[in-house]
Design a protein around this motif. Structure first.
Motif, PDB file in Angstrom:
ATOM      1  N   TRP A   1       0.834  -1.203   0.000  1.00  0.00           N
ATOM      2  CA  TRP A   1       0.000   0.000   0.000  1.00  0.00           C
ATOM      3  C   TRP A   1       0.867   1.251   0.000  1.00  0.00           C
ATOM      4  CZ3 TRP A   1      -4.637   0.432  -1.650  1.00  0.00           C
ATOM      5  CH2 TRP A   1      -5.546  -0.614  -1.526  1.00  0.00           C
TER       6      TRP A   1
ATOM      7  N   PRO B   1      -9.375   2.966   0.594  1.00  0.00           N
ATOM      8  CA  PRO B   1      -8.249   3.449  -0.216  1.00  0.00           C
ATOM      9  C   PRO B   1      -8.488   4.807  -0.868  1.00  0.00           C
ATOM     10  CG  PRO B   1      -8.700   1.155  -0.714  1.00  0.00           C
ATOM     11  CD  PRO B   1      -9.802   1.627   0.175  1.00  0.00           C
ATOM     12  N   ASP B   2      -9.697   5.077  -1.331  1.00  0.00           N
ATOM     13  CA  ASP B   2      -9.979   6.365  -1.969  1.00  0.00           C
ATOM     14  C   ASP B   2      -9.852   7.511  -0.972  1.00  0.00           C
ATOM     15  OD1 ASP B   2     -10.443   5.248  -4.479  1.00  0.00           O
ATOM     16  OD2 ASP B   2     -12.570   4.931  -4.041  1.00  0.00           O
TER      17      ASP B   2
ATOM     18  N   ARG C   1      -6.148   7.991  -0.140  1.00  0.00           N
ATOM     19  CA  ARG C   1      -5.460   8.646  -1.265  1.00  0.00           C
ATOM     20  C   ARG C   1      -5.740  10.146  -1.261  1.00  0.00           C
ATOM     21  NH1 ARG C   1      -7.373   5.571  -4.845  1.00  0.00           N
ATOM     22  NH2 ARG C   1      -5.672   4.087  -4.851  1.00  0.00           N
ATOM     23  N   ARG C   2      -7.005  10.536  -1.064  1.00  0.00           N
ATOM     24  CA  ARG C   2      -7.365  11.960  -1.013  1.00  0.00           C
ATOM     25  C   ARG C   2      -6.687  12.661   0.154  1.00  0.00           C
ATOM     26  NH1 ARG C   2     -12.688  10.421  -0.937  1.00  0.00           N
ATOM     27  NH2 ARG C   2     -13.137   9.567  -2.959  1.00  0.00           N
TER      28      ARG C   2
ATOM     29  N   TRP D   1       2.166   1.657  -3.531  1.00  0.00           N
ATOM     30  CA  TRP D   1       1.108   2.061  -4.452  1.00  0.00           C
ATOM     31  C   TRP D   1       0.655   3.501  -4.229  1.00  0.00           C
ATOM     32  CZ3 TRP D   1      -1.637  -3.063  -3.089  1.00  0.00           C
ATOM     33  CH2 TRP D   1      -1.088  -4.098  -3.845  1.00  0.00           C
ATOM     34  N   LEU D   2       0.651   3.924  -2.955  1.00  0.00           N
ATOM     35  CA  LEU D   2       0.190   5.276  -2.636  1.00  0.00           C
ATOM     36  C   LEU D   2       1.326   6.287  -2.605  1.00  0.00           C
ATOM     37  CD1 LEU D   2      -2.352   4.339   0.173  1.00  0.00           C
ATOM     38  CD2 LEU D   2      -2.890   5.108  -2.152  1.00  0.00           C
TER      39      LEU D   2
ATOM     40  N   ARG E   1      -3.025  13.193  -0.574  1.00  0.00           N
ATOM     41  CA  ARG E   1      -2.850  14.225  -1.598  1.00  0.00           C
ATOM     42  C   ARG E   1      -3.012  15.624  -0.987  1.00  0.00           C
ATOM     43  NH1 ARG E   1      -7.108  13.532  -5.586  1.00  0.00           N
ATOM     44  NH2 ARG E   1      -6.438  11.382  -5.492  1.00  0.00           N
TER      45      ARG E   1
END
Length: 59
Positions: free
Chosen positions: A26, A48-49, A52-53, A29-30, A56
């Motif tokens: 993870w 995961p979404d 990820r946000r 990937w991130l 970011r």
């Protein structure tokens, strides 16, 4: 993930910190460190979404 997402359990679509290989994957990937991943999960949960946000926005 070429499998049909409808056939996967909801648990399979979440970020897990154990076992260690999954946590490392993870992070890879991130594009984050393990500490960043743990921090993100603490605040937004295991989706995961959302993670990820969060990552970011933190950059």
């Amino acid at each position: 993930m070429s499998e049909d997402l409808n056939k996967m359990s909801a648990d399979q679509l979440l970020i897990h910190l154990e076992p260690e290989w999954e946590r490392r994957n993870w992070c890879k990937w991130l594009g984050c460190s393990e500490a960043e991943l743990e921090h993100a999960i603490t605040y937004v949960g295991h989706d995961p979404d959302n993670v990820r946000r969060f990552l970011r926005q933190a950059r």
